[in-house]
Design a protein around this motif. Structure first.
Motif, PDB file in Angstrom:
ATOM      1  N   ARG A   2       0.847  -1.177   0.000  1.00  0.00           N
ATOM      2  CA  ARG A   2       0.000   0.000   0.000  1.00  0.00           C
ATOM      3  C   ARG A   2       0.886   1.231   0.000  1.00  0.00           C
ATOM      4  O   ARG A   2       1.976   1.238   0.543  1.00  0.00           O
ATOM      5  N   GLU A   3       0.443   2.308  -0.583  1.00  0.00           N
ATOM      6  CA  GLU A   3       1.272   3.496  -0.681  1.00  0.00           C
ATOM      7  C   GLU A   3       0.415   4.741  -0.555  1.00  0.00           C
ATOM      8  O   GLU A   3      -0.788   4.735  -0.818  1.00  0.00           O
ATOM      9  N   THR A   4       1.035   5.851  -0.140  1.00  0.00           N
ATOM     10  CA  THR A   4       0.329   7.128  -0.067  1.00  0.00           C
ATOM     11  C   THR A   4       0.710   8.026  -1.231  1.00  0.00           C
ATOM     12  O   THR A   4       0.013   8.971  -1.541  1.00  0.00           O
ATOM     13  N   ALA A   5       1.841   7.765  -1.864  1.00  0.00           N
ATOM     14  CA  ALA A   5       2.272   8.520  -3.043  1.00  0.00           C
ATOM     15  C   ALA A   5       3.312   7.689  -3.763  1.00  0.00           C
ATOM     16  O   ALA A   5       3.908   6.785  -3.193  1.00  0.00           O
ATOM     17  N   ALA A   6       3.541   8.011  -5.065  1.00  0.00           N
ATOM     18  CA  ALA A   6       4.492   7.218  -5.832  1.00  0.00           C
ATOM     19  C   ALA A   6       5.107   8.050  -6.933  1.00  0.00           C
ATOM     20  O   ALA A   6       4.570   9.069  -7.361  1.00  0.00           O
ATOM     21  N   ILE A   7       6.293   7.602  -7.384  1.00  0.00           N
ATOM     22  CA  ILE A   7       6.912   8.133  -8.592  1.00  0.00           C
ATOM     23  C   ILE A   7       6.836   7.027  -9.618  1.00  0.00           C
ATOM     24  O   ILE A   7       7.483   5.990  -9.465  1.00  0.00           O
ATOM     25  N   GLY A   8       6.044   7.209 -10.647  1.00  0.00           N
ATOM     26  CA  GLY A   8       5.816   6.123 -11.587  1.00  0.00           C
ATOM     27  C   GLY A   8       5.177   4.962 -10.853  1.00  0.00           C
ATOM     28  O   GLY A   8       4.142   5.094 -10.217  1.00  0.00           O
ATOM     29  N   ASN A   9       5.853   3.814 -10.922  1.00  0.00           N
ATOM     30  CA  ASN A   9       5.339   2.641 -10.214  1.00  0.00           C
ATOM     31  C   ASN A   9       5.998   2.416  -8.860  1.00  0.00           C
ATOM     32  O   ASN A   9       5.755   1.416  -8.199  1.00  0.00           O
ATOM     33  N   GLU A  10       6.865   3.356  -8.440  1.00  0.00           N
ATOM     34  CA  GLU A  10       7.619   3.168  -7.196  1.00  0.00           C
ATOM     35  C   GLU A  10       7.016   3.996  -6.067  1.00  0.00           C
ATOM     36  O   GLU A  10       6.866   5.219  -6.181  1.00  0.00           O
ATOM     37  N   ALA A  11       6.691   3.335  -4.962  1.00  0.00           N
ATOM     38  CA  ALA A  11       6.114   4.011  -3.806  1.00  0.00           C
ATOM     39  C   ALA A  11       7.158   4.882  -3.117  1.00  0.00           C
ATOM     40  O   ALA A  11       8.352   4.592  -3.142  1.00  0.00           O
ATOM     41  N   LEU A  12       6.706   5.963  -2.503  1.00  0.00           N
ATOM     42  CA  LEU A  12       7.573   6.836  -1.723  1.00  0.00           C
ATOM     43  C   LEU A  12       7.568   6.456  -0.249  1.00  0.00           C
ATOM     44  O   LEU A  12       8.584   6.569   0.438  1.00  0.00           O
ATOM     45  N   VAL A  13       6.414   6.029   0.253  1.00  0.00           N
ATOM     46  CA  VAL A  13       6.248   5.644   1.652  1.00  0.00           C
ATOM     47  C   VAL A  13       5.411   4.369   1.716  1.00  0.00           C
ATOM     48  O   VAL A  13       4.422   4.248   0.995  1.00  0.00           O
ATOM     49  N   VAL A  14       5.812   3.430   2.557  1.00  0.00           N
ATOM     50  CA  VAL A  14       5.048   2.196   2.729  1.00  0.00           C
ATOM     51  C   VAL A  14       4.921   1.891   4.215  1.00  0.00           C
ATOM     52  O   VAL A  14       5.791   2.257   5.021  1.00  0.00           O
ATOM     53  N   LEU A  15       3.848   1.227   4.587  1.00  0.00           N
ATOM     54  CA  LEU A  15       3.675   0.787   5.966  1.00  0.00           C
ATOM     55  C   LEU A  15       4.543  -0.442   6.224  1.00  0.00           C
ATOM     56  O   LEU A  15       4.761  -1.255   5.335  1.00  0.00           O
TER      57      LEU A  15
END
Length: 799
Positions: A2-15
């Protein structure tokens, strides 16, 4: 994930809930491991505080958005070309990162994840730990221990964003740059993830480090726990001398057992607690009660040990873990876990044994790290600012180390520190570098001086010694897988619990002689009757010393039972489930008198060697209460701790009547032969033991020949007499007749019989003689084991 934001297909923050060990490339080893435990070990009820992680993509986006990549590469090229120093390079790169601005999406994602964590915890501004997690961290061949920063008690969005930026900058501390260079890692290929985790209120509780093996010997059957009051950074950094606990893993799962085989009380002079403002944490002195109390109760020690075993089982390798106890709720948590990277990579079949002889005066002592010994010249460096003064190849002596010291630690012959435990930074790095170290001496920087020649010995058990001058150091290398098998059992003579784990790799058949008196003399130091009748002691100085030693025990006698049972447990654990023959105390009266308080309870004898010793003491009114304490310790060892492999042996038993009296006293103290599988042996060291062997065999399960005493009493020669030295010969025909006859009688009676003397080690022909007589076992000192094993194998094959 799960993610709150991403660059392309890569998450910036994950739980943490959404990552596992497969995600090291994205969130680094530390954060991947936290996620792995949350997602995979929840069913084992191993609590891990909730949190989230920024990803490698977020780090690279930060570097890219601030145009830092080429600037960093340029600085690193200058370092490699010798145009700039390590200090200048690191400082410049860190400054660039600290001045960088957060990309809008990354900042938004971190703040949103923090707000969600606060909401889940029911707090407006939750206090969190902010930890660095590099994508090349906690790998099987590189630990990167302490290379990046951790920030504790961080509250609020602004403080959180500042801490995350400082974590990024810590990827380029001098020590991190140096370590990656040494390990061959591309600096720009390594990214950094930041872990944000709910704080455990260990500032008002306790915390520490835990390993699922013995860090010094690689012995895999123990969990080692270090514990101190307050936040855990002091333990990791080696700023305090922590409590230490050892737990025997094979008996952990058995209901009703408490297999805590070692407990030592650390000084714990300070603790890290919450601060305020710009100082979110601070160190304060501990109270006297805290310094004199264990951080953990036995039930908590066992709970942590069970978690360590579960985590090790899940990962399939030895683990290095950090834990914390919340002082407000009493709950305990695992806050980090990573693979152990030193002993797990050692060659289990290779054994290198060090010995030290001709050593000078003992100058300092502390905890031994490793098992090597070296000679060198002292170089005292008290502050990291002065590391340029260090002389390569010398013995580094300092108060404590942190990761800034790694560049010179790699150039040292050995390391000695005033502070720290087995899981301190100095200990961890010394193991990884393969250096002998002595930590927690308390006074090395005061009693040693620059350019002093010393010998640093970690070859004598878990206590290390700094000796004056240059000693002789012997090194023996052997491969355990080259040792032949034998029908005759070859066992070990062990006395020192501190050194027992050193020999776990030897393919011994157990311990043929564990000397109780060594444990009493070195680990207890008090005469048991001085504890039983403490109120009768007349010497006030002795009373004060005993008061200090027994501090924390409800009854003075509890000290004796506790220390003796745990000391013997470490010996029993080293070879479990093979037999361990524990000889009940066999001090002579003059030796007993040398214990604290002993002079008041011992008679003066002209010839203590054949006086009030051995079995005669156990039923005598003079010592019967002391013997009861020995029996209590054995009962605890077998019944409460679970070491049913322990066999009891009675020394210097002169007659059948005496045998019956001792067995009756033992039974009255809960040690009845045959009950709960208890075997009782008798030493064969008096001619009457040979003459009446068939009668002794009816009362005991086995014999152990003490060849020194048997020789002395058969030949009438004082073994300590220099004038008669040439007459004292264990291979005298009369002595050999005694040995051969008692072996024959024991075999007729179906009793086991062994020998626990030095002769087989010194004389190969004597070992062959014992094999030809049909002896069941030969017990020798560990340094003679391999040679005797080969001699026995040759004798059995007719060689």
């Amino acid at each position: 994930m799960r993610e709150t934001a991403a660059i392309g297909n890569e998450a910036l923050v994950v739980l943490f809930d959404d990552v596992g060990r497969r995600d090291v490339g994205s969130v680094g080893g530390k954060n991947a491991s936290l996620g792995e435990m949350i997602s995979s070990l929840g069913s084992r009820r191993i609590p891990v505080p909730a949190g989230f992680a920024t990803t490698a993509a977020a780090y690279r986006d930060f570097i890219r958005a601030n145009g830092l990549e080429e600037k960093i590469r340029c600085r690193l090229r200058d370092l490699e070309a010798g145009k700039a120093s390590l200090g200048e390079t690191g400082a410049a790169i860190r400054a660039m990162i600290l001045e960088g601005e957060w990309p809008k999406e990354t900042a938004k994602a971190i703040e949103a994840a923090y707000a969600e964590l606060c909401s889940r915890s029911g707090k407006k501004e939750l206090d969190v730990a902010v930890r660095s997690s590099a994508t090349a961290e906690d790998l099987p061949d590189a630990s990167f221990a302490g290379q990046q920063e951790t920030f504790l008690n961080i509250r609020g969005k602004k403080a959180l964003m500042d801490a995350c930026r400082r974590c990024y900058a810590s990827l380029f501390t001098d020590r991190a740059i140096s370590y990656r260079t040494a390990k061959g890692f591309d600096h720009m290929a390594v990214a950094l993830s930041v872990g944000v985790q709910r704080m455990v209120r260990s500032d008002v509780g306790g915390s520490g480090v835990m390993f699922s093996l013995d860090t010094e010997t690689g012995f895999p059957d123990v969990v080692v726990i270090d514990a101190a009051w307050g936040l855990g950074e002091n333990v990791v950094q080696g700023a305090v001398d922590p409590d230490e606990y050892q737990i025997f893993k094979p008996l952990l799962a058995r209901p009703g057992l408490t297999p805590i085989i070692h407990k030592s009380l650390g000084e714990k002079k300070q603790k890290m607690i919450y601060g305020s403002g710009d100082r979110p944490t601070r160190n304060v002195p501990t109270s006297r009660v805290e310094r004199t109390s264990y951080v953990l109760e036995d039930a908590e020690i066992l709970r942590l040990a069970n978690w360590a075993v579960a985590i090790e089982d899940h990962y399939g390798c030895a683990m290095d873990m950090e834990w914390a106890k919340d002082g407000e709720t009493g709950e305990m948590f695992i806050v980090q876990a990573r693979p152990e990277t030193v002993q797990s990579r050692a060659d289990a079949a290779a054994l290198k044994s060090y010995s030290v002889s001709g050593q000078g005066k003992t100058l300092a002592k502390g905890l031994a790290i490793g098992s090597a010994a070296v000679c060198g010249r002292v170089s005292i460096i008290e502050n990291a600012r002065d590391i340029d003064r260090f002389v390569d190849g010398s013995v580094l002596v300092t108060g404590t180390t942190d990761p800034d010291w790694v560049p010179i630690m790699k150039r040292a012959a050995a390391i000695v520190t005033d502070h720290g435990g087995r899981t301190s930074h100095a200990a961890i790095v010394s193991r990884e570098l393969g250096l002998p170290a002595i930590v927690g001496t308390g006074n090395a920087t005061h009693v040693l001086h620059d350019e002093q020649d010393v010998t640093v010995s970690c070859a004598e058990g878990d206590e290390g010694f700094v000796y004056s001058g240059t000693a002789e150091i012997g090194i023996e290398k052997v491969r355990v897988d080259d040792i032949p098998e034998t029908r005759t059992q070859v066992m070990l003579n062990l006395a020192n619990p501190a050194a027992a784990f050193r020999w776990w790799r030897l393919p011994s058949d157990g311990v043929g002689l564990a000397r109780m008196e060594f444990v009493v003399g070195n680990h207890i130091r008090v005469h048991p009757m001085a504890l039983v009748r403490f109120d009768e002691l007349r010497d006030e100085k002795v009373r004060a010393e005993i008061e200090e030693l027994t501090r924390g025990y409800a009854e003075k006698t509890d000290y004796f039972v506790d220390r003796l049972s745990r000391g013997l447990a470490r010996i029993a654990a080293a070879v479990y489930p093979k037999p361990v023959i524990v000889r009940m105390s066999d001090f002579k009266t003059n030796e007993y008198a040398g214990l604290l308080g002993g002079a008041q309870f011992e008679p003066e004898e002209e010839n203590p060697m054949i006086g009030f010793r051995g079995a005669a003491r156990y039923y005598s009114p003079r010592y019967r209460e002391g013997f009861a304490l020995e029996c209590q310790a054995i009962r605890r060892l077998r019944d409460e701790m679970g070491f049913a492999n322990v066999v009891v042996m009675i020394p210097f038993c002169r007659s059948i009547l005496e045998a019956d009296r001792v067995l009756d006293v033992m039974a009255a103290n809960g040690l009845k032969r045959g009950e709960n599988g208890l075997e009782v042996y008798v030493m064969c060291e008096i001619p009457s033991n040979v003459v009446l062997a068939s009668e002794f065999a009816k009362r005991f399960d086995g014999f152990s020949i003490g060849s020194n005493d048997l020789t002395q009493l058969t030949l009438g020669v004082d073994r300590d007499s220099a004038e008669l030295a040439e007459l004292f010969d264990e291979q005298d025909p009369a002595v050999k007749w005694m040995i051969s006859n008692v072996i024959s009688e024991a075999r007729k009676a179906g009793s086991k019989i062994g020998l626990c003397g030095q002769a087989p080690s010194d004389h190969p022909e004597f070992a062959r003689f014992l094999v030809e007589c049909g002896i069941s076992s030969i017990s020798v000192s560990p340094d003679s084991f391999i040679a005797v094993k080969r001699i026995v194998a040759a004798a059995e094959s007719g060689g």
